[in-house]
Design a protein around this motif. Sequence first.
Motif, mmCIF file in Angstrom:
data_model
loop_
_atom_site.group_PDB
_atom_site.id
_atom_site.type_symbol
_atom_site.label_atom_id
_atom_site.label_comp_id
_atom_site.label_asym_id
_atom_site.label_seq_id
_atom_site.Cartn_x
_atom_site.Cartn_y
_atom_site.Cartn_z
ATOM 1 N N TYR A 281 0.304 -1.352 0.227
ATOM 2 C CA TYR A 281 0.314 -0.264 -0.191
ATOM 3 C C TYR A 281 0.770 1.492 -0.167
ATOM 4 N N GLY A 282 2.337 1.289 -0.234
ATOM 5 C CA GLY A 282 2.731 2.493 -0.135
ATOM 6 C C GLY A 282 4.537 1.663 -0.767
ATOM 7 N N PHE A 283 4.336 2.942 -1.394
ATOM 8 C CA PHE A 283 5.802 3.031 -2.448
ATOM 9 C C PHE A 283 7.068 4.125 -2.525
ATOM 10 N N PRO A 284 7.614 3.901 -1.465
ATOM 11 C CA PRO A 284 8.968 4.615 -1.576
ATOM 12 C C PRO A 284 9.007 4.971 -2.832
ATOM 13 N N LEU A 285 9.581 6.428 -3.444
ATOM 14 C CA LEU A 285 9.796 6.912 -4.818
ATOM 15 C C LEU A 285 10.521 7.752 -4.580
ATOM 16 N N GLY A 286 12.557 7.416 -4.685
ATOM 17 C CA GLY A 286 12.789 8.576 -4.408
ATOM 18 C C GLY A 286 13.072 9.279 -3.646
ATOM 19 N N PRO A 287 12.725 10.763 -3.217
ATOM 20 C CA PRO A 287 12.401 11.678 -2.705
ATOM 21 C C PRO A 287 11.386 11.742 -1.949
ATOM 22 N N GLY A 288 10.313 11.135 -2.478
ATOM 23 C CA GLY A 288 9.066 11.156 -2.649
ATOM 24 C C GLY A 288 8.519 9.556 -2.411
ATOM 25 N N ALA A 289 6.694 9.691 -2.142
ATOM 26 C CA ALA A 289 6.374 8.197 -2.358
ATOM 27 C C ALA A 289 4.911 8.654 -2.673
ATOM 28 N N GLU A 313 -9.900 4.856 8.293
ATOM 29 C CA GLU A 313 -8.519 4.127 8.851
ATOM 30 C C GLU A 313 -8.426 4.795 7.876
ATOM 31 N N ASP A 314 -7.882 4.575 7.263
ATOM 32 C CA ASP A 314 -6.584 4.957 5.582
ATOM 33 C C ASP A 314 -6.030 6.336 6.009
ATOM 34 N N ARG A 338 -1.899 -0.717 7.931
ATOM 35 C CA ARG A 338 -3.001 -1.091 7.308
ATOM 36 C C ARG A 338 -2.949 -2.556 5.965
ATOM 37 N N ARG A 339 -1.993 -3.431 5.357
ATOM 38 C CA ARG A 339 -2.214 -3.692 4.863
ATOM 39 C C ARG A 339 -2.434 -5.105 6.118
ATOM 40 N N PRO A 340 -2.030 -6.152 6.568
ATOM 41 C CA PRO A 340 -3.069 -6.559 7.822
ATOM 42 C C PRO A 340 -4.611 -6.564 8.020
ATOM 43 N N ARG A 341 -4.522 -5.213 8.065
ATOM 44 C CA ARG A 341 -6.191 -4.397 8.874
ATOM 45 C C ARG A 341 -7.627 -5.343 7.731
ATOM 46 N N ALA A 342 -6.714 -3.887 6.661
ATOM 47 C CA ALA A 342 -7.908 -4.782 5.289
ATOM 48 C C ALA A 342 -7.872 -5.744 4.884
ATOM 49 N N ALA A 343 -6.942 -6.882 5.300
ATOM 50 C CA ALA A 343 -6.756 -8.108 4.951
ATOM 51 C C ALA A 343 -7.490 -9.098 5.399
ATOM 52 N N PRO A 391 -6.318 4.321 16.003
ATOM 53 C CA PRO A 391 -4.702 4.832 14.759
ATOM 54 C C PRO A 391 -3.329 4.706 15.929
ATOM 55 N N PRO A 392 -2.712 3.937 14.958
ATOM 56 C CA PRO A 392 -1.454 3.738 15.219
ATOM 57 C C PRO A 392 -0.356 4.612 15.608
#
Length: 396
Positions: A281-289, A313-314, A338-343, A391-392
């Motif tokens: 659900y998250g993709f770090p890309l260079g200096p951003g995401a 929630e997200d 978020r991935r285990p929660r959604a699953a 919220p975590p």
Amino acid sequence: MRTAVVVGGGPGGLAVAGALARSGWQVTLLERADRIRPEPTAVALWPNGVRALRTLNLGAGLDAIATPLPDGGVRRPDGQWLVQPRQSPVERLPVVVHREDLHDALIAGLGDRVELRTGVTVRTVRAAPGARPAVGDGRHTFEADLIVAADGADSVIRRQLAPEASLVSSGCAAWRAVIPWYRAPSLSGPVGGEILGAGYRFVAASLGDRGASGGSSRGGIHWMATAAGAPRPEPPETQLTLLRRWYAGWPAPVDELLAATDPADLVQQEIRELRPLPRAYGFPLGPGAVVLLGDAAHAMPPHLGQGTCLAFEDAATLAALLRESTLPDAVMAYDRVRRPRAAAVVRQTRRMSAVLRTRGRLALRARDAALGTITPRLLGSAATMATQWRPPSASS
């Protein structure tokens, strides 16, 4: 100043755009429609969705527009109880909110650091190493530190970054409508409950109290009918005729509500879901995401009423993590929690889908015999998950 582009003006996109702006981000919100308008129906918010809205500082006006939804039990089309109504603690019950009222509250929460751009259909995603992420519509490119893909089940961004997740039919279609109180004069008290047939389901809920002053001006009765099969291609007038035929003779208030419905009230939806869910659900890309949010991350059938709740929630999770850590760390933590929660929620929703799709005399008898045990346990588990969500922190 950190910058974000939020793609999608649905509830999740509006919620996260406002939350980031209130945390000091400069936010651009892109919406493909010429104007952001919600469908004229209602949505159930379980305690997790309500808590997420309050975490996002969007809960102040919720009490004025929300109606508690008591446990109305589950019946068969012949009126026989499959699951008797239960007295559940208020903190475990959902509330029902008209989508237009919810939309107004979310728009009010955007503030002046959100630039809203409508009529923008995102077609491309730039995810090159060493460069900030960006999206484009063929005419303009929108670059930011963070791209939030809240562009729904048909997400273009998800298709590029998580191509393993396929959007498939759930094998049914749904119809929704809100009936003003004056069109249903015989229904004087609160309306609620669920009726299950062979491949058919009908749910109704009151929106506000008849004759009450203040709060929402959009009170009435919300209903949703679900039927196995593909969406109907006919015009709304024909669809409504079919619904009245399919649900003829079902327990009150089904006949009354369908009789009081105008074709213009009807909203049809094909029920679709992601199978499998994205691997990230998250993709770090260079200096951003880039992050996926809402239906772009975990589209599911509406049987447990958790789609909008999970989107909130997200949004609450992402906003909390970004306040506490750097962008790369926050995005990795978002993915981790978020991935285990959604699953887990999707697994429960699919179990309910299997119950609702039961057809055939012998299968129905087996379902009805087991439903009194299965459904309370399943709904109890779902209610527990909804009630316990918090919220975590970045260390979660």
